[in-house]
Design an enzyme around this catalytic site. Structure first.
Site, PDB file in Angstrom:
ATOM      1  N   SER A 117      -1.124  -3.772  -6.204  1.00 50.22           N
ATOM      2  CA  SER A 117      -0.999  -5.073  -6.946  1.00 50.22           C
ATOM      3  C   SER A 117      -1.687  -6.117  -6.090  1.00 50.22           C
ATOM      4  O   SER A 117      -1.122  -6.350  -5.068  1.00 50.22           O
ATOM      5  CB  SER A 117       0.358  -5.469  -7.461  1.00 50.22           C
ATOM      6  OG  SER A 117       1.033  -4.226  -7.879  1.00 50.22           O
ATOM      7  N   GLU A 148      12.332  -3.190  -4.640  1.00 58.08           N
ATOM      8  CA  GLU A 148      11.187  -3.344  -5.664  1.00 58.08           C
ATOM      9  C   GLU A 148      12.135  -3.229  -7.043  1.00 58.08           C
ATOM     10  O   GLU A 148      11.867  -3.911  -7.902  1.00 58.08           O
ATOM     11  CB  GLU A 148      10.291  -2.618  -5.587  1.00 58.08           C
ATOM     12  CG  GLU A 148       9.017  -2.545  -6.793  1.00 58.08           C
ATOM     13  CD  GLU A 148       8.039  -1.482  -6.314  1.00 58.08           C
ATOM     14  OE1 GLU A 148       8.191  -0.707  -5.424  1.00 58.08           O
ATOM     15  OE2 GLU A 148       7.137  -1.824  -7.224  1.00 58.08           O
ATOM     16  N   GLY A 199       0.813  -1.113   0.022  1.00 58.56           N
ATOM     17  CA  GLY A 199      -0.047   0.142  -0.225  1.00 58.56           C
ATOM     18  C   GLY A 199       0.959   1.343   0.115  1.00 58.56           C
ATOM     19  O   GLY A 199       1.370   1.905   1.063  1.00 58.56           O
ATOM     20  N   TYR A 200       1.264   1.678  -1.074  1.00 56.36           N
ATOM     21  CA  TYR A 200       2.139   2.902  -1.297  1.00 56.36           C
ATOM     22  C   TYR A 200       1.564   4.185  -2.003  1.00 56.36           C
ATOM     23  O   TYR A 200       1.212   4.858  -1.415  1.00 56.36           O
ATOM     24  CB  TYR A 200       3.505   2.651  -2.284  1.00 56.36           C
ATOM     25  CG  TYR A 200       4.637   2.025  -1.099  1.00 56.36           C
ATOM     26  CD1 TYR A 200       4.277   1.256   0.000  1.00 56.36           C
ATOM     27  CD2 TYR A 200       5.945   2.276  -1.715  1.00 56.36           C
ATOM     28  CE1 TYR A 200       5.410   0.542   0.512  1.00 56.36           C
ATOM     29  CE2 TYR A 200       6.950   2.026  -0.681  1.00 56.36           C
ATOM     30  CZ  TYR A 200       6.809   1.120   0.536  1.00 56.36           C
ATOM     31  OH  TYR A 200       7.818   1.011   1.064  1.00 56.36           O
ATOM     32  N   SER A 201       1.258   3.678  -3.259  1.00 56.21           N
ATOM     33  CA  SER A 201       0.731   4.860  -4.162  1.00 56.21           C
ATOM     34  C   SER A 201      -0.556   5.607  -3.617  1.00 56.21           C
ATOM     35  O   SER A 201      -1.523   4.525  -3.333  1.00 56.21           O
ATOM     36  CB  SER A 201       0.583   4.463  -5.582  1.00 56.21           C
ATOM     37  OG  SER A 201       1.834   4.241  -6.049  1.00 56.21           O
TER      38      SER A 201
END
Lengths: 404, 378
Positions: A170, A252, A136-138
């Site tokens: 994703s 990543e 959970g980044y962007s």
């Protein structure tokens, strides 16, 4: 079935070979089919039952994560042993037992920044493929400017309370747990971010797939409404999540440039020069009849070769203890360009056969190449855009300064 | 394939870099140019010989040091950094390789020690048209009693204007385009019927056109088997291509470093030009190309020493990528420097002029892309 790794490397190789001979199922020694990739987790269906067996056996040995400490379920191997394992796996063309963001990204970061209790709790299930993780980044307003993220995390005494939205998560709809960047201080930018993990089954979490131009939906929008997270699920210090985030982005980027790209084509797709020979034809000396296309395909092949040699060179330099980083930082940019060029050439070489979407009249591999081409457009966006990576090279490697 | 230098190779690299910096900086090339020396400096040749640079590929039994191509590559890269004019490429790399690969014992014993000591310079004369096309040899070598009579012309022979000995590719059989039928001949520069027209070239390194009119050579001047010179010439040219790629890599690195330094000092609109993102991205892309090319050059150099069977492919990879690299970097160097880059007083123009020669010699990017594709069966 615990494996006692012999100290002597020759003995180790022999024992690895014996173990693989006995434990790697026959169908796991065939090229990986796209629909038989194992991501693990509680929703995994194991289309091929032997892939389940293979994951269980490899997971038991800790060989999905050969170099992680044995006390957390990893393989506990040293570098030389891990290399031998890799060589022996390659020799029998063994399929990877597990694809996993836990293995590639979250696990390495947790080993570096997590506390003992967290490592014991999360790492063994990552190694065995029991828990599937998502990232959970962007956020809609925080893509390349990731540190601009707004998902709010409040301290409610006995728990954290989370509200906000993530995007490009994703496989969020397939994941069991999420590792997530949240804002714990609004008054500062980078220093107000924290790193949290939680169960995707928690009340208030909702993941909706996003359909892409290629027709597939690997990504989700993920919404958090009054999500309660236990206090002990904060990784590292409060407001110090940016350091972990940056480290994780390195993992990543290197896993992406090491070949983890979406859109590469995968099984069944021929190299562009073969399609060019079939669909454009050859002249009397066996050369692709369209000289311009032939030259561009060659240029791409040479770029790919140069890329491969550079990966080899930086590995050797690292082994010899020389300064790396220089080459590592250009690889994500170069890998994206290389893969996109290849996908464009495939579609061009296929001619109108590369313009099918689905149904009859188009070969399966051609349709796959077409979808792969569309997917490849994300290569220069995901995991840091090419522009962001060029910024990193300019500033960190070349030492160029910010605008004043 | 090895990408990390051994201690010996590292030492040689340090020596070569220091020599280029201290003895052959760009100002030295300017002096040669302004003094009308056309890239020729006998004193410097002596210093290079003293350092053993001419004998790097020559085996110890013939008075060389036999350190191999990786070592030679370090010298060529250093020379490229300062775009120095030396006879090393033609003499120490291609000329020495022709003799090592194809020379009889007598030829080796006679010529290799003289090459290693810097006593003679060699120029290999192959091309007859304006583009590198080594199979298109048309110069005729006609058999007569004791030897051969050569007739034909060679264009733009690097170092041809000051070579002591030429290795001339001529046809003893067949026609232009065929590999079989090419033979190699040793021709001294004072041979009757040989005329050497010195050329003033854009890079100030010089070159020559050769004309051969009934040049007589004896049988023991044939290098390698008659009609089968290609078997010696092609691998020797590949070594030259790899060495030249190393040289071009050095030039590109130096031009890039110069540009980077300028970006960090030159101000416009009250800002360092290096802080403009459009320029930063172009610099980062050049850096990527530099690193990728460096890997190709290193792989090709070590490929020769390891006697790999894909040296031809690696040579074309290295030369094509180095040609594209130096083309890009030299153009950007002028553009990034703006007006000053257009002046003769600034070095960027010298790098761009040398770049075009480095690109054209021994085959440019198109030639080597074509060859790479052929070697890969399409």
């Amino acid at each position: 079935m615990a494996f006692d790794a012999p100290e002597d490397l020759d003995e180790f190789r022999t024992s690895v070979r014996d173990w693989l001979e006995e434990n790697c199922p026959p169908s796991m020694r065939t090229p990986l089919k796209d629909d038989e990739i194992v991501w693990g987790g509680t929703r995994e269906k194991f289309k091929n039952p032997e892939s389940k067996l293979w994951l269980e056996r490899m997971g038991e040995q800790g060989w999905t994560a050969p170099e992680w400490p044995a006390k957390y379920g990893g393989g506990g191997l040293n570098k030389a042993q891990a290399r031998i394992l890799q060589q022996e796996l390659r020799k029998i063309r063994a399929r990877p037992a597990l694809f996993s963001f836990g293995l590639w990204m979250f696990g390495p970061a947790l080993l570096e920044f997590g506390n003992e209790e967290q490592k014991k709790r999360y790492i063994p299930d990552i190694v065995k493929g029991k828990t599937r993780w998502c990232q959970g980044y962007s956020e809609p307003g925080a893509g390349s400017d990731l540190a601009g993220l707004q998902t709010k995390c409040e301290d409610k005494g006995d728990h954290w309370l989370i509200n906000g939205q993530k995007v490009w998560t994703s496989y969020a709809d397939q994941a069991d747990w999420i590792f997530c960047l949240v804002r714990t201080d609004k008054t500062v930018k980078h220093e107000g971010i924290s790193f949290l993990v939680f169960d995707m089954e928690t009340e208030g979490v909702e993941a909706r797939p996003i359909k892409l131009i290629s027709g597939s939906s690997p990504f989700c929008e993920t919404f958090f409404t009054d999500v309660k997270v236990p206090k002990d699920q904060l990784v590292g210090e409060l407001n110090a999540g940016w350091t972990i985030a940056k480290r994780l982005l390195q993992f990543e980027r290197s896993s992406i440039s090491a070949g983890g790209f979406g859109g590469t084509g995968g099984s069944g797709i021929l190299p562009p020069q073969e399609y060019a020979k079939q669909h454009v034809g050859v002249d009397e000396s066996g050369r692709v009849a369209d000289g311009d296309l032939r030259a561009r395909i060659t240029e791409h092949l040479m770029y790919s070769k140069a890329f491969g040699l550079t990966v080899q060179r930086s590995t050797e330099e690292a082994k010899a203890g020389q300064e790396v980083g220089h080459t590592a930082s250009i690889m994500k940019y170069a890998a994206a360009k290389m893969n996109q060029d290849k996908c464009e050439l495939l579609v061009e070489a296929l001619g109108t056969d590369g313009l099918g979407w689905d149904g009859d009249g188009f070969a399966d591999d051609a349709k796959k190449a077409t979808r792969g081409w569309l997917r490849s457009k994300g290569n220069s966006i995901e995991g840091g855009t090419s522009e962001i990576n060029l910024n990193v090279v300019a500033k960190r490697v070349l030492g160029l300064r910010e605008h004043q | 394939m090895s990408f990390v230098l051994s201690e010996d190779q590292q030492m040689l690299r340090d020596t070569a870099m220091a020599f280029a910096r201290d003895e052959m900086p760009v100002t030295h090339l300017r002096e040669l140019r302004d003094g009308g020396a056309n890239g020729v400096d006998a004193e410097m040749r002596g210093k290079l010989a003293e350092l053993g640079f001419f004998g790097v590929l020559v085996p110890e039994e013939h008075d060389g040091v036999g350190l191999g191509m990786v070592a030679m590559g370090q010298i060529m890269e250093a020379q490229g950094r300062t775009i120095a004019a030396t006879p090393l490429l033609q003499t120490a790399v291609i000329g020495a390789s022709v003799l090592i690969l194809g020379g009889s014992e007598a030829q080796k014993a006679e010529w290799l020690p003289k090459i290693a000591s810097g006593e003679v310079t060699v120029a290999v004369a192959v091309d007859e048209g304006t583009h590198h096309a080594p199979l298109n040899v048309a110069t005729e070598a006609e058999r007569n009693g004791q030897g051969y009579t050569l007739n034909g012309a060679k264009r733009f022979v690097a170092d041809g204007h000051h070579a002591d000995i030429f290795i001339v590719a001529a046809r003893t059989f067949g026609e232009a385009g065929q590999a079989h039928g090419i033979s190699l001949f040793l021709v001294p520069n004072d041979a009757d019927g040989l005329s050497v027209q010195a050329l003033n070239t854009v890079d100030s390194h010089g070159a020559a056109h050769l004309t051969l009119e009934d040049v007589a050579v004896s049988e023991d001047h044939v290098v390698g088997a008659v009609d089968a010179g290609w078997e010696v010439l092609e691998p020797a040219l590949d070594r030259g291509r790899i060495a030249l790629a190393a040289e071009a890599l050095g030039s590109a690195q130096a031009a890039f470093d110069m540009t980077l330094e300028y970006m960090q000092t030159r101000k416009q609109f009250g800002q360092l030009i290096g802080s403009f993102q459009s320029l930063q991205h172009r610099a980062a892309k050049m850096f990527t190309e530099l690193e990728l090319t460096r890997s190709c050059v290193a792989a090709a150099l070590s490929g020769v020493d390891e006697n790999r069977n894909d040296v031809a492919e690696l040579a074309s990879l290295a030369k094509a990528r180095a040609s594209d690299l130096i083309h890009l970097v030299s153009n950007e160097t002028v553009q990034f420097h703006g007006g000053i880059g257009m002046t003769d007083a600034h070095d960027s123009g010298l790098y761009m002029k040398r770049a075009r020669v480095q690109e054209a010699l021994l085959g440019g990017a198109s030639y080597h892309r074509d060859r790479y594709a052929k070697l890969n069966g399409f």
